[in-house]
Design a protein around this motif. Structure first.
Motif, mmCIF file in Angstrom:
data_model
loop_
_atom_site.group_PDB
_atom_site.id
_atom_site.type_symbol
_atom_site.label_atom_id
_atom_site.label_comp_id
_atom_site.label_asym_id
_atom_site.label_seq_id
_atom_site.Cartn_x
_atom_site.Cartn_y
_atom_site.Cartn_z
ATOM 1 N N GLU A 34 0.728 -1.039 -0.022
ATOM 2 C CA GLU A 34 0.115 -0.024 0.121
ATOM 3 C C GLU A 34 0.946 1.200 -0.196
ATOM 4 O O GLU A 34 1.800 1.205 0.731
ATOM 5 N N LEU A 67 -1.188 4.546 -12.007
ATOM 6 C CA LEU A 67 -2.088 3.556 -12.439
ATOM 7 C C LEU A 67 -1.506 3.187 -13.675
ATOM 8 O O LEU A 67 -1.444 1.750 -13.987
ATOM 9 N N SER A 71 0.509 -0.706 -14.099
ATOM 10 C CA SER A 71 -0.151 -1.892 -15.084
ATOM 11 C C SER A 71 1.123 -2.515 -16.113
ATOM 12 O O SER A 71 1.210 -3.459 -16.257
ATOM 13 N N LYS A 76 -1.617 -4.387 -10.642
ATOM 14 C CA LYS A 76 -3.004 -3.767 -10.795
ATOM 15 C C LYS A 76 -3.113 -2.788 -9.566
ATOM 16 O O LYS A 76 -2.970 -3.122 -8.462
ATOM 17 N N GLY A 77 -3.365 -1.584 -9.772
ATOM 18 C CA GLY A 77 -3.511 -0.798 -8.969
ATOM 19 C C GLY A 77 -4.996 -0.454 -8.498
ATOM 20 O O GLY A 77 -5.688 -0.246 -9.483
ATOM 21 N N LYS A 78 -5.257 -0.102 -7.126
ATOM 22 C CA LYS A 78 -6.632 0.144 -6.671
ATOM 23 C C LYS A 78 -6.454 1.209 -6.003
ATOM 24 O O LYS A 78 -5.713 1.597 -4.956
ATOM 25 N N VAL A 79 -7.382 2.277 -5.936
ATOM 26 C CA VAL A 79 -7.357 3.655 -5.534
ATOM 27 C C VAL A 79 -8.604 3.648 -4.577
ATOM 28 O O VAL A 79 -9.790 3.610 -4.873
ATOM 29 N N ARG A 80 -8.277 4.183 -3.166
ATOM 30 C CA ARG A 80 -9.300 4.793 -2.380
ATOM 31 C C ARG A 80 -9.142 6.327 -2.119
ATOM 32 O O ARG A 80 -7.884 6.560 -1.476
ATOM 33 N N PHE A 94 -3.333 3.732 -2.418
ATOM 34 C CA PHE A 94 -2.874 3.111 -3.552
ATOM 35 C C PHE A 94 -2.478 1.818 -3.349
ATOM 36 O O PHE A 94 -1.500 1.467 -2.803
ATOM 37 N N THR A 95 -3.261 0.673 -3.443
ATOM 38 C CA THR A 95 -3.091 -0.625 -3.358
ATOM 39 C C THR A 95 -2.626 -1.370 -4.570
ATOM 40 O O THR A 95 -3.288 -1.236 -5.580
ATOM 41 N N GLU A 97 -1.735 -4.935 -6.590
ATOM 42 C CA GLU A 97 -1.740 -6.362 -6.645
ATOM 43 C C GLU A 97 -1.198 -7.182 -7.635
ATOM 44 O O GLU A 97 -1.302 -6.127 -8.892
#
Length: 354
Positions: A34, A67, A71, A76-80, A94-95, A97
Motif C-alpha cells: 500500500e 495507475l 500496469s 494492478k492498482g486500486k485507489v481509495r 494506492f493498493t 496487486e
C-alpha cells in the motif's frame, strides 16, 4: 512483498504529473503493498489554490500516472480516495496487486508530456478523430466530461475572458509575488530547486525576458501599470490563446475534493493522449479557481474591480462551454507547435518506507 525498486519506479512516473507553479505538493508512505499519498499544503499557498483544489487536481494527475505505470510493471492498482475522513491531506491509498504486465500505449508519454507556452500554429484544426479520442478519456477514467470549442468567434471571446487572469497577475500584488518567488532565473538555480518555473519555460522573446526580470520589482511594475502595461499584456495573450486549434475544459459533477482529484485524472489522461498525437497543451486555469473564491465569499485578496472582472470572465466561459451546474477543474489551450524550448524538472519522490 513488492520490491522497493518497483515502487520507486511507479512513484517516479507518478511525480511527472503537472502541478501549480510546479510546486509538487506530495509525499508518500509505503506499507507493504500500500502507498499512502499525502498532500503537502504548505507547498502551494497561492491565491490560485483555493481550498487546495488545484493541488487535488495535481494529485489526480499523479494517480493516473501511477495507475498506468503499475500496469506496465505487472501490478494492478486500486485507489481509495480520502480514506481518512479526519485528514483531508490523506488524498489516497494506492493498493498494488500482482498481475501480468500489460501493454500501455500512454506509458512512454508520461515523461514526454509537458506544458507548451509557445504560440501555436494558427488555422490548423484538431481532427474529428482526435477530439473523439480525447473526449473518450472521460469514459476510460469513469468520471467527468471533456469539451472543446474551435469556432473562431467563440475562441476569441473565450480568449478575452482567459486573459483577465494574466491582467490580474500583474495588477494583484499577491499573485505577482507568488509567481516571481517561484521563478528560477539561471540554469544553476533551476537545477538546485527542481521546482517552480525556469524563465525559459515561459517562452519569452529576449526583450520580453529582460522586461520580465524588471517586473520582479513591484514598484517598477506599478509604474508601468499606470501606463497600461497589465492591460496590454492581457491583450497580447488574447492573440496567443485564440491562435490555438481549440480551447478545452474538464468538467466534473461537483466541487468536492474527490471531484477535483477525478478531474485531474481525466485531464492527465487526455494530456498524455494529446502528447501521443503530437499536440501541445497549456493549462489556463486562473479564472476557474478565482471564481471559487468569489463564490465562497473569500475573495478578500482581490479588489472590487478585480472581482467584477473575474465574474464577467467566468460568465463568458460558463456560457460558451455550457458549464451549467457542473464544476470546471481545468481550462486549457491545445494545438500544434512541436516541443517546448525546455520543460520543468521534478524532485525525486519523497517516500517513507515502513
Amino acid at each position: 512483498m513488492i520490491p522497493r525498486e518497483t515502487i520507486q519506479k511507479i512513484l517516479e512516473a507518478g511525480v511527472q504529473a503537472p502541478s501549480g507553479e510546479n510546486a509538487q505538493p506530495w509525499r508518500f508512505v509505503v506499507h507493504d503493498n500500500e502507498i499512502d499519498i499525502f498532500n503537502v499544503p504548505e507547498k502551494d499557498l497561492s491565491i490560485y489554490n483555493f481550498r487546495q483544489f488545484g493541488s487535488f487536481v495535481a494529485h489526480g494527475a499523479l494517480i493516473e500516472n501511477t495507475l498506468i505505470a503499475s500496469s506496465v510493471l505487472g501490478y494492478k492498482g486500486k485507489v481509495r480516495l480520502f480514506p481518512d475522513e479526519n485528514n483531508q491531506n490523506h488524498v489516497a491509498t494506492f493498493t498494488l496487486e500482482k498481475s501480468g504486465a500489460e501493454s500501455e500505449p500512454l506509458y512512454q508519454f508520461i515523461k514526454e508530456r509537458s506544458t507548451n507556452r509557445k504560440l501555436y500554429e494558427k488555422g490548423k484544426s484538431l481532427t474529428k478523430q482526435q477530439k473523439e479520442e480525447l473526449i473518450k478519456s472521460s469514459v476510460e477514467v469513469g468520471e467527468g466530461d471533456v469539451r472543446f470549442i474551435d469556432d473562431e468567434k467563440q475562441k476569441l471571446e473565450l480568449s478575452k475572458a482567459l486573459s483577465v487572469s494574466d491582467r490580474l497577475l500583474f495588477e494583484n500584488r499577491k499573485l505577482h509575488d507568488f509567481l516571481f518567488s517561484h521563478i528560477s532565473w539561471t540554469e544553476e538555480e533551476r537545477q538546485a530547486k527542481k521546482s517552480g518555473f525556469y524563465i525559459k519555460e515561459l517562452e519569452l522573446a529576449p526583450p520580453q525576458e529582460k522586461a520580465f526580470k524588471l517586473f520582479n520589482n513591484w514598484s517598477i511594475l506599478s509604474f508601468f501599470n499606470k501606463l497600461g502595461f497589465a492591460k496590454m499584456a492581457a491583450k497580447g495573450n488574447v492573440k496567443l490563446y485564440s491562435a490555438s486549434s481549440a480551447l478545452g475544459i474538464v468538467l466534473v459533477n461537483s466541487d468536492t475534493p474527490k471531484d477535483f482529484v477525478s478531474g485531474g485524472r481525466l485531464m492527465q489522461r487526455a494530456w498524455l493522449k494529446a502528447t501521443k498525437m503530437g499536440l501541445c497543451i497549456q493549462p489556463v486555469t486562473g479564472i476557474i479557481f478565482f471564481i471559487q473564491r468569489v463564490l465562497a465569499g473569500e475573495a478578500g485578496d482581490f479588489t472590487l474591480n478585480q472581482i467584477e472582472l473575474i465574474e464577467d470572465a467566468y460568465k463568458t466561459i460558463s456560457n460558451i462551454f455550457g458549464i451549467g451546474k457542473k464544476t470546471a477543474t481545468m481550462l486549457f489551450r491545445i494545438g500544434y507547435d512541436g516541443k517546448p524550448t525546455t520543460r520543468s524538472l521534478r524532485l525525486p519522490p519523497n517516500v517513507e518506507f515502513n
